[in-house]
Design a protein around this motif. Structure first.
Motif, PDB file in Angstrom:
ATOM      1  N   ALA A 138       0.853  -1.193   0.000  1.00  0.00           N
ATOM      2  CA  ALA A 138       0.000   0.000   0.000  1.00  0.00           C
ATOM      3  C   ALA A 138       0.886   1.239   0.000  1.00  0.00           C
ATOM      4  O   ALA A 138       1.651   1.454   0.940  1.00  0.00           O
ATOM      5  CB  ALA A 138      -0.908  -0.009   1.229  1.00  0.00           C
ATOM      6  N   VAL A 139       0.793   2.021  -1.070  1.00  0.00           N
ATOM      7  CA  VAL A 139       1.649   3.202  -1.236  1.00  0.00           C
ATOM      8  C   VAL A 139       0.791   4.458  -1.012  1.00  0.00           C
ATOM      9  O   VAL A 139      -0.149   4.719  -1.767  1.00  0.00           O
ATOM     10  CB  VAL A 139       2.277   3.237  -2.644  1.00  0.00           C
ATOM     11  N   LEU A 140       1.118   5.218   0.032  1.00  0.00           N
ATOM     12  CA  LEU A 140       0.375   6.444   0.347  1.00  0.00           C
ATOM     13  C   LEU A 140       1.231   7.644  -0.030  1.00  0.00           C
ATOM     14  O   LEU A 140       2.393   7.741   0.394  1.00  0.00           O
ATOM     15  CB  LEU A 140       0.033   6.515   1.828  1.00  0.00           C
ATOM     16  N   CYS A 141       0.654   8.533  -0.823  1.00  0.00           N
ATOM     17  CA  CYS A 141       1.418   9.679  -1.332  1.00  0.00           C
ATOM     18  C   CYS A 141       0.777  10.984  -0.858  1.00  0.00           C
ATOM     19  O   CYS A 141      -0.429  11.040  -0.615  1.00  0.00           O
ATOM     20  CB  CYS A 141       1.448   9.662  -2.854  1.00  0.00           C
ATOM     21  N   SER A 142       1.600  12.015  -0.798  1.00  0.00           N
ATOM     22  CA  SER A 142       1.112  13.304  -0.292  1.00  0.00           C
ATOM     23  C   SER A 142       0.313  14.083  -1.337  1.00  0.00           C
ATOM     24  O   SER A 142      -0.300  15.087  -1.006  1.00  0.00           O
ATOM     25  CB  SER A 142       2.289  14.149   0.193  1.00  0.00           C
ATOM     26  N   SER A 143       0.348  13.646  -2.598  1.00  0.00           N
ATOM     27  CA  SER A 143      -0.440  14.333  -3.626  1.00  0.00           C
ATOM     28  C   SER A 143      -0.874  13.339  -4.691  1.00  0.00           C
ATOM     29  O   SER A 143      -0.260  12.266  -4.844  1.00  0.00           O
ATOM     30  CB  SER A 143       0.387  15.440  -4.283  1.00  0.00           C
ATOM     31  N   SER A 144      -1.924  13.705  -5.413  1.00  0.00           N
ATOM     32  CA  SER A 144      -2.411  12.805  -6.470  1.00  0.00           C
ATOM     33  C   SER A 144      -1.394  12.713  -7.617  1.00  0.00           C
ATOM     34  O   SER A 144      -1.266  11.671  -8.252  1.00  0.00           O
ATOM     35  CB  SER A 144      -3.777  13.280  -6.983  1.00  0.00           C
ATOM     36  N   ASP A 145      -0.662  13.799  -7.858  1.00  0.00           N
ATOM     37  CA  ASP A 145       0.381  13.761  -8.902  1.00  0.00           C
ATOM     38  C   ASP A 145       1.460  12.734  -8.557  1.00  0.00           C
ATOM     39  O   ASP A 145       1.892  11.959  -9.407  1.00  0.00           O
ATOM     40  CB  ASP A 145       1.042  15.143  -9.054  1.00  0.00           C
ATOM     41  N   LEU A 146       1.882  12.765  -7.294  1.00  0.00           N
ATOM     42  CA  LEU A 146       2.929  11.827  -6.866  1.00  0.00           C
ATOM     43  C   LEU A 146       2.404  10.386  -6.949  1.00  0.00           C
ATOM     44  O   LEU A 146       3.114   9.487  -7.412  1.00  0.00           O
ATOM     45  CB  LEU A 146       3.386  12.161  -5.443  1.00  0.00           C
ATOM     46  N   ALA A 147       1.165  10.176  -6.525  1.00  0.00           N
ATOM     47  CA  ALA A 147       0.575   8.835  -6.593  1.00  0.00           C
ATOM     48  C   ALA A 147       0.529   8.339  -8.038  1.00  0.00           C
ATOM     49  O   ALA A 147       0.851   7.178  -8.327  1.00  0.00           O
ATOM     50  CB  ALA A 147      -0.823   8.845  -5.980  1.00  0.00           C
ATOM     51  N   ALA A 148       0.149   9.229  -8.953  1.00  0.00           N
ATOM     52  CA  ALA A 148       0.068   8.842 -10.370  1.00  0.00           C
ATOM     53  C   ALA A 148       1.454   8.511 -10.920  1.00  0.00           C
ATOM     54  O   ALA A 148       1.620   7.541 -11.681  1.00  0.00           O
ATOM     55  CB  ALA A 148      -0.561   9.975 -11.176  1.00  0.00           C
ATOM     56  N   THR A 149       2.449   9.294 -10.524  1.00  0.00           N
ATOM     57  CA  THR A 149       3.819   9.047 -10.999  1.00  0.00           C
ATOM     58  C   THR A 149       4.338   7.698 -10.476  1.00  0.00           C
ATOM     59  O   THR A 149       4.882   6.891 -11.236  1.00  0.00           O
ATOM     60  CB  THR A 149       4.759  10.180 -10.527  1.00  0.00           C
TER      61      THR A 149
END
Lengths: 206, 87
Positions: A138-149
């Protein structure tokens, strides 16, 4: 045996703003897991692992391309930020390694980590270390851009390694675990798996 | 100088939570162990635990950053005893 803590050691850690903010963000994910299992009948938090318990524990061999065009195998250490192991209705088990990313990171480093996770998922190492075949990341990112990348980089690694079937093991979200309820984090469709754009929950209660 | 009498009394949950997670903010401790309205109580208990050297308040890096708390060696010994007694 009690762990000895010197104030100066802790103050040094406090001086590392990145370390503290990251630790607090990871802890938010674990607190949500604990609270969720207190609220949802039949859902048990079987085990929880903090970063310190996962350090220098998981070693895998990955293929590395050399300058001469050859491929060599290299041992790397996977160090997830945390892990949670749920048992649902006494029948199903779900095990997640937790990865929290608050800032952008180098593509090479992240892709090497995903290559490591792919090798780990395809081996018996996880079963030997954690006594369960259940495994997802499970990868949690601080922004949707980072999650998409990070999702795109994961897909590229799995595609290059001809392991697209492992995509269902990787979940990505940009939800802030401190800002939503435990139910929203774990049970609401706020996650995307690699190679999929369908929103899905992390845990599906049967 | 007033003497703190039993600073850990009523703070067992806080010590256990810090023993388990190592680094927590007052807000996280509240979320984990108490009702949301208890954050003032938690902060007050933390101040007592810091004064009695069971807990260390790590220096804040900015005015907007929450204070992060961790156990001292003395606090960890108490937390481990509490964890054993609840096991």
């Amino acid at each position: 045996m009690p762990r000895r803590v010197k104030p100066t050691e802790e103050e040094k850690k406090a001086g590392n703003l990145f370390f503290l903010r990251h630790t607090i963000a990871v802890t938010d994910v674990l607190i949500a897991a604990r609270l969720l299992t207190q609220r949802v009948p039949g859902l048990v938090l079987n085990r929880m692992y903090l970063e310190r318990e996962l350090k220098r524990k998981i070693y895998v061999q990955i293929p590395v391309s050399m300058n001469n065009g050859k491929t060599e195998r290299r041992t790397v250490c996977l160090e997830p930020d945390a892990a949670v192991d749920f048992i649902m209705q006494g029948k199903w088990q779900e095990f997640f390694h937790i990865e929290v990313y608050r800032t952008h990171l180098r593509e090479y480093c992240f892709k090497q980590k995903i290559t490591g996770y792919a090798a780990y998922a395809a081996s018996a190492i996880h079963q030997e270390l954690f006594q369960t075949p259940a495994l997802a990341i499970a990868v949690l990112c601080s922004s949707s851009d980072l999650a998409a990348t990070l999702k795109r980089w994961t897909e590229e690694v799995l595609q290059e390694g001809q392991q697209p079937e492992l995509g269902e093991r990787f979940f990505f979200t940009s939800v802030n675990p401190a800002a939503v309820s435990p139910e929203e984090l774990y049970l609401a469709p706020v996650w995307e798996q690699a190679f999929s754009t369908t929103k899905t929950p992390l845990l599906v209660l049967e | 100088m007033p003497t703190l009498l039993q600073p850990t009394k009523g703070a067992e949950k806080i010590l256990c939570a810090l023993g388990e997670f190592d680094y927590l903010t007052a807000e996280q401790i509240t979320r984990l162990c108490y009702a949301p309205s208890s954050v003032s109580f938690v902060k007050k208990k933390l101040r007592l635990l810091v004064a009695a050297k069971f807990v260390l308040a790590l220096p804040r890096q900015s005015v907007t950053a929450p204070t992060v708390y961790t156990l001292t060696g003395k606090g960890r010994a108490v937390a481990e005893t509490l964890a054993l007694s609840h096991a």
